[in-house]
Enzyme design. Structure first.
Site, PDB file in Angstrom:
ATOM      1  N   GLY A 144       0.829  -1.204   0.000  1.00  0.00           N
ATOM      2  CA  GLY A 144       0.000   0.000   0.000  1.00  0.00           C
ATOM      3  C   GLY A 144       0.859   1.247   0.000  1.00  0.00           C
ATOM      4  O   GLY A 144       1.809   1.381  -0.775  1.00  0.00           O
ATOM      5  N   GLY A 145       0.539   2.149   0.934  1.00  0.00           N
ATOM      6  CA  GLY A 145       1.235   3.431   0.998  1.00  0.00           C
ATOM      7  C   GLY A 145       2.727   3.306   1.220  1.00  0.00           C
ATOM      8  O   GLY A 145       3.494   4.209   0.869  1.00  0.00           O
ATOM      9  N   GLY A 152      23.939   2.340 -33.173  1.00  0.00           N
ATOM     10  CA  GLY A 152      23.474   3.345 -32.216  1.00  0.00           C
ATOM     11  C   GLY A 152      24.044   3.085 -30.828  1.00  0.00           C
ATOM     12  O   GLY A 152      24.270   4.023 -30.053  1.00  0.00           O
ATOM     13  N   ALA A 153      24.259   1.809 -30.527  1.00  0.00           N
ATOM     14  CA  ALA A 153      24.767   1.470 -29.193  1.00  0.00           C
ATOM     15  C   ALA A 153      26.175   2.039 -28.985  1.00  0.00           C
ATOM     16  O   ALA A 153      26.556   2.365 -27.860  1.00  0.00           O
ATOM     17  CB  ALA A 153      24.750  -0.037 -28.993  1.00  0.00           C
TER      18      ALA A 153
END
Ligand code: HXC
Length: 510
Positions: A169-170, A404-405
Site C-alpha cells: 500500500g502506501g 546506435g549502441a
C-alpha cells in the site's frame, strides 16, 4: 532528582519494549530482527542517537487502550557508518504492525528534513502493514508528507530503502522514489495490493512471494537493486554501499586509503578477448582486475544482466562502472539494461561520481517484444542520461561498439572526456557479415564472394583505427594497462567544469 531520572529510564524502557516481549519473540521466530536491533547492526557501535522516542499516537476512538505505545511504531534518529553521519528510520512491526499514523509520519519527516538540511544520506528500513487503518485520511496525509521529502531530497542526499518485512500500500511509494531499494529473501515482500485483493479484482491466484518477493523484484520487475539472504547480511551490505557514496550532492565522492598500485598492469587482460568474436567472456573479470583491490558493489546484479552497474574505487576514490556483459545476450542493449544503466548513470551524475564505461555491445536487441515494450523510449533514457551527465566520463571499448549502441555507450559524441579502445575493438555500423549481406545482397547466393567481402569489411572497418583517425578515440591502449590509463585519465579530470544550459529541469524520455 533520583526519582526523576528513574522515571525517565522507565519511560525509555517502555519505548524500547515496543509491542512487548511476545511480539518481539514472534518477530524473531520469523527470522527477522527488531527495529532497534537492525539500527544497532547498521550503525557504528554506540553511535545511534534516537529522536522522538516519547512520541505517541493521538488518541483515537478506534484504537485499543493498550496500543498507545511510545515511539508509535517507528524508531528514528542518526548515527554513523564508518564515522560518517547517516539518518535512519526503522519501522517497528511489533507496534500495530509498524503501520503509519500521523505522528509516525511526522517522526520520519523530521529525520528526512534533517538529512536534507545537514547534507547526509537517509536509510529507511521497512517492515509494516501500510496506513494505520484507525487514522484514515491523517495517515494518507502523512504518507504524502514523506513522499514530498523523497522528491525534494532526490539528487540532494542519497536515499536508500531496505525492505525487511511486509511493504504494501502506501509504504511502497516512498522506497520507489529513493535511489536504491534492497530486500531480504523469504522474509520480505513488496506490492501495491496484496494477493487477496489481486484475487478479488483479477481472479489471479498468487502467493506473496510470486507477487512481490525479493527474488521477483530483484530479477524480473527490476524494482529492487539487490536481494540478500537475511537481515544480518543485508545490513552489512548497506554499510558497504554507504562507503562508496558522498554524503550529499555538495560533496565530492569519498576517498579512502588503499594498497593497490596505481600503475599496476595485468598481463592476463591481453588474453581476455577470445579469438572468435562471437565467443563471450566475462566482463566482471576486467572490472575485478582494474578496480582497487578487486572490490566493487554491484547494483541490480540479477536484473538486466547484459549490463553491469557497480560502484568501485580507483586510486581510492569512488567511481561508477557501467559495462556491457557479453556473457548475457552477447551484451546487447534491451529495455531492462537501458533502464537499469540510465538510472545508475543519473545517480552518479547527481552525486559527482565519475563514470567509467566498458563497451562491448553488438547493438540494440531486435524483436516485437522489445519494440512493443517501448525500446525506443527506454533506449533513449540511457542515451539521454549519458549525454546530460557532466561528471568525468572515461570510456574503454574492449570489442564491439556497433551502431546506435556505440553512440549511446558514453561515446566522444556524448561528451565522453577520455575515450580509449583496445586493439581488439570493432567500431562500426554493424558486424561484418550483416553489413556485407546488405551491401552485396546480389552476391548472397555465392558464399565464396560473401566470405571474401566479409573478410575485406572486417579488415577495413572492424578495428579501432578508423574511429581513432577521426579523433573519436583518443588512444588505442594495451589491455594490460587499462587500470593505469583510466586512473591517469581521471586524474586529469579532477577539476573538470562543464555545465548544461539553464533549464527548470530536463524532460528525459520516461
Ligand atoms: C493498524 C495494523 C495494520 C494497519 C497490521 N496491524 N496492519 N494496525 N493498521 N494497517 C496490526 C494488527 O492489527 C496486529 O495487531 C499487528 O499489526 C500485526 O498484524 P498481523 O496481521 O497479526 O500480522 P501478520 O499476520 O504478520 O500480517 C501482516 C500484514 C497484515 C500482512 C501486514 O497485518 C495486513 O494485511 N495488514 C493490513 C494491511 C493493509 O491493508 N494496510 C492498509 C493498506 S492501504 P496486534 O495488536 O494483534 O499485534 C494503504 C493506503 C495508503 O496503505 C496509500 C497512501 C498513498
Amino acid at each position: 532528582m533520583k526519582t526523576i531520572i528513574e522515571a525517565l529510564e522507565a519511560k525509555r524502557e517502555a519505548a524500547r519494549a515496543g509491542g512487548g516481549e511476545k511480539r518481539m519473540a514472534a518477530q524473531h521466530a520469523k527470522g527477522k530482527l527488531t527495529a532497534r536491533e537492525r539500527i544497532e547492526l547498521l550503525m557504528d557501535e554506540g553511535s545511534f542517537e534516537e529522536f522522538d522516542m516519547f512520541v505517541e499516537a493521538r488518541a483515537n476512538d478506534f484504537s485499543k487502550a493498550d496500543q498507545n505505545i511510545p515511539g508509535d511504531g517507528v524508531v528514528t534518529g542518526w548515527g554513523t557508518i564508518n564515522g560518517r553521519i547517516v539518518y535512519v528510520f526503522s519501522k517497528d512491526f511489533t507496534v500495530l504492525g509498524g503501520s503509519l499514523s500521523a505522528t509516525h509520519a511526522a517522526k520520519i519527516v523530521k529525520v528526512q528534513d534533517m538529512a536534507l538540511k545537514n547534507g547526509a544520506p537517509i536509510i529507511g528500513i521497512f517492515d509494516a502493514g501500510g496506513a494505520r487503518i484507525q487514522e484514515g485520511v491523517e495517515s494518507l496525509a502523512g504518507y504524502a508528507d514523506i513522499f514530498m521529502r523523497n522528491i525534494l531530497g532526490s539528487g540532494v542526499v542519497p536515499q536508500i530503502s531496505v525492505i525487511m518485512g511486509p511493504c504494501a500500500g502506501g509504504d511502497v511509494y516512498s522506497p520507489a522514489m529513493t535511489d536504491f531499494i534492497f530486500m531480504v529473501k523469504d522474509t520480505s515482500y513488496m506490492y501495491v495490493t496484496g494477493p487477496e485483493v489481486v484475487k478479488t479484482v483479477t481472479n489471479e491466484i498468487v502467493t506473496h512471494e510470486e507477487l512481490g518477493g525479493a527474488r521477483v523484484h530483484a530479477s524480473k520487475s527490476g524494482v529492487v537493486d539487490g536481494a540478500f539472504e537475511n537481515d544480518f547480511e543485508t545490513l552489512a551490505q548497506m554499510r558497504r554501499l554507504i562507503d562508496f557514496l558522498p554524503l550529499s550532492n555538495r560533496e565530492q565522492p569519498p576517498t579512502r586509503p588503499h594498497y593497490d598500485d596505481v600503475t599496476r598492469e595485468d598481463a592476463s587482460l591481453d588474453r581476455l578477448i577470445p579469438d572468435n568474436p562471437n565467443k563471450p567472456y566475462d566482463m566482471k573479470e576486467l572490472i575485478e582486475k582494474v578496480v582497487d583491490e578487486g572490490d566493487y558493489f554491484e547494483i541490480g546484479p540479477e536484473f538486466g544482466k547484459n549490463i553491469i552497474t557497480a560502484f568501485a574505487r580507483l586510486d581510492g576514490a569512488s567511481v561508477g562502472i557501467v559495462a556491457n556483459q557479453p556473457m548475457t545476450l552477447a551484451g546487447v542493449l534491451d529495455i531492462d539494461a537501458s533502464r537499469k544503466a540510465a538510472r545508475f548513470v543519473r545517480f552518479c551524475d547527481a552525486f559527482n561520481i565519475p563514470i567509467v564505461t566498458f563497451v562491448d555491445v553488438p547493438g540494440f536487441l531486435p524483436g516485437t517484444k522489445q519494440e512493443l515494450g517501448g525500446l525506443i523510449k527506454h533506449g533513449a533514457k540511457l542515451l539521454f542520461a549519458y549525454g546530460e551527465a557532466t561528471v568525468p566520463k572515461v570510456t574503454v571499448i574492449t570489442r564491439k561498439a556497433y551502431g546506435g549502441a556505440y553512440d549511446v555507450m558514453s561515446s566522444k559524441h556524448l561528451r565522453g572526456d577520455v575515450n580509449y579502445a583496445w586493439p581488439s575493438a570493432e567500431i562500426a555500423v554493424m558486424g561484418a557479415k550483416g553489413a556485407v549481406e546488405i551491401i552485396f545482397r546480389s552476391d548472397i547466393g555465392d558464399p565464396d564472394k560473401i566470405a571474401q567481402r566479409t573478410a575485406e569489411y572486417q579488415a577495413r572497418f572492424a578495428n579501432p583505427f578508423v574511429a581513432a583517425s577521426r579523433g573519436f578515440i583518443d588512444d588505442v591502449i594495451m589491455p594490460r594497462e587499462t587500470r593505469k590509463r583510466i586512473i591517469r585519465a581521471l586524474m586529469t579530470l579532477k577539476n573538470k567544469k562543464l555545465e548544461n544550459p539553464w533549464k527548470k529541469h530536463d524532460n528525459i524520455p520516461l
